[in-house]
Design a protein around this motif. Sequence first.
Motif, PDB file in Angstrom:
ATOM      1  N   PRO A   5      -8.758 -10.799  31.445  1.00  0.00           N
ATOM      2  CA  PRO A   5      -8.931 -11.837  32.459  1.00  0.00           C
ATOM      3  C   PRO A   5      -8.940 -11.180  33.840  1.00  0.00           C
ATOM      4  O   PRO A   5      -8.294 -10.146  34.048  1.00  0.00           O
ATOM      5  N   THR A   6      -9.641 -11.758  34.783  1.00  0.00           N
ATOM      6  CA  THR A   6      -9.785 -11.147  36.111  1.00  0.00           C
ATOM      7  C   THR A   6      -8.460 -10.991  36.850  1.00  0.00           C
ATOM      8  O   THR A   6      -8.368 -10.205  37.771  1.00  0.00           O
ATOM      9  N   TYR A   7      -7.429 -11.714  36.459  1.00  0.00           N
ATOM     10  CA  TYR A   7      -6.135 -11.639  37.138  1.00  0.00           C
ATOM     11  C   TYR A   7      -5.187 -10.615  36.515  1.00  0.00           C
ATOM     12  O   TYR A   7      -4.023 -10.537  36.883  1.00  0.00           O
ATOM     13  N   PRO A  38      -9.291  -5.780  39.828  1.00  0.00           N
ATOM     14  CA  PRO A  38      -8.160  -5.269  39.049  1.00  0.00           C
ATOM     15  C   PRO A  38      -8.416  -5.132  37.556  1.00  0.00           C
ATOM     16  O   PRO A  38      -7.871  -4.229  36.924  1.00  0.00           O
ATOM     17  N   SER A  39      -9.243  -5.972  36.971  1.00  0.00           N
ATOM     18  CA  SER A  39      -9.429  -5.927  35.516  1.00  0.00           C
ATOM     19  C   SER A  39     -10.578  -5.023  35.066  1.00  0.00           C
ATOM     20  O   SER A  39     -10.737  -4.788  33.872  1.00  0.00           O
ATOM     21  N   THR A  40     -11.356  -4.498  36.025  1.00  0.00           N
ATOM     22  CA  THR A  40     -12.500  -3.661  35.631  1.00  0.00           C
ATOM     23  C   THR A  40     -12.375  -2.261  36.233  1.00  0.00           C
ATOM     24  O   THR A  40     -11.869  -1.347  35.595  1.00  0.00           O
ATOM     25  N   THR A  41     -12.799  -2.088  37.483  1.00  0.00           N
ATOM     26  CA  THR A  41     -12.742  -0.758  38.092  1.00  0.00           C
ATOM     27  C   THR A  41     -11.367  -0.411  38.647  1.00  0.00           C
ATOM     28  O   THR A  41     -11.049   0.757  38.805  1.00  0.00           O
ATOM     29  N   GLU A  84     -11.830 -11.271  43.563  1.00  0.00           N
ATOM     30  CA  GLU A  84     -12.085  -9.862  43.293  1.00  0.00           C
ATOM     31  C   GLU A  84     -10.942  -8.953  43.722  1.00  0.00           C
ATOM     32  O   GLU A  84     -11.044  -7.743  43.577  1.00  0.00           O
ATOM     33  N   HIS A  85      -9.878  -9.532  44.267  1.00  0.00           N
ATOM     34  CA  HIS A  85      -8.785  -8.711  44.785  1.00  0.00           C
ATOM     35  C   HIS A  85      -7.446  -9.193  44.250  1.00  0.00           C
ATOM     36  O   HIS A  85      -7.271 -10.364  43.938  1.00  0.00           O
ATOM     37  N   MET A  86      -6.525  -8.246  44.186  1.00  0.00           N
ATOM     38  CA  MET A  86      -5.158  -8.554  43.789  1.00  0.00           C
ATOM     39  C   MET A  86      -4.206  -7.825  44.728  1.00  0.00           C
ATOM     40  O   MET A  86      -4.424  -6.663  45.067  1.00  0.00           O
TER      41      MET A  86
END
Length: 151
Positions: A5-7, A38-41, A84-86
């Motif tokens: 998940p993106t989070y 955070p979940s990909t690159t 797109e950011h955490m």
Amino acid sequence: MDVLPTYELKDLHRLVREVAAQVSLDEDTAWLALVHRPSTTQTLLRVDPLPVPALLDDHDDISSHLRAAVESFDLGWRRGVGLEHMAVTIIVRPGFTVFGPNEAVWLRGWRYSNHMQSIFTSAMVLVTEHGWLEFMSHVAGAEPRMVRSAA
């Protein structure tokens, strides 16, 4: 291949090592790391000191400090674009690597920060002399550790 998940952070161990390479994890300090995708690159963009100590009293209200820190990232609202950011909070304190009343103050501060930015803020890493632990995922490691103050 599983898709996160993106989070969620792709590699917490790598992130904690990258933060420790940029800043000294000194006793009673707190940091805010900005991570892109955070979940990909999982690219660490910056690590900023927070203007409050890691060790807090139960009545402390740090929400305005957290809001100001996230607003300094200047991400704002982005319509039509997913998050797109955490922001990852790093709390460095002595003691067992167990979340307790001190970290509850941090969680309450985030809850009431009302930063209105397009950013995930749920990741929190506790660093002690015993290692580190992330709050939501329970991912942990023995290194890096807190740097003891010379007292």
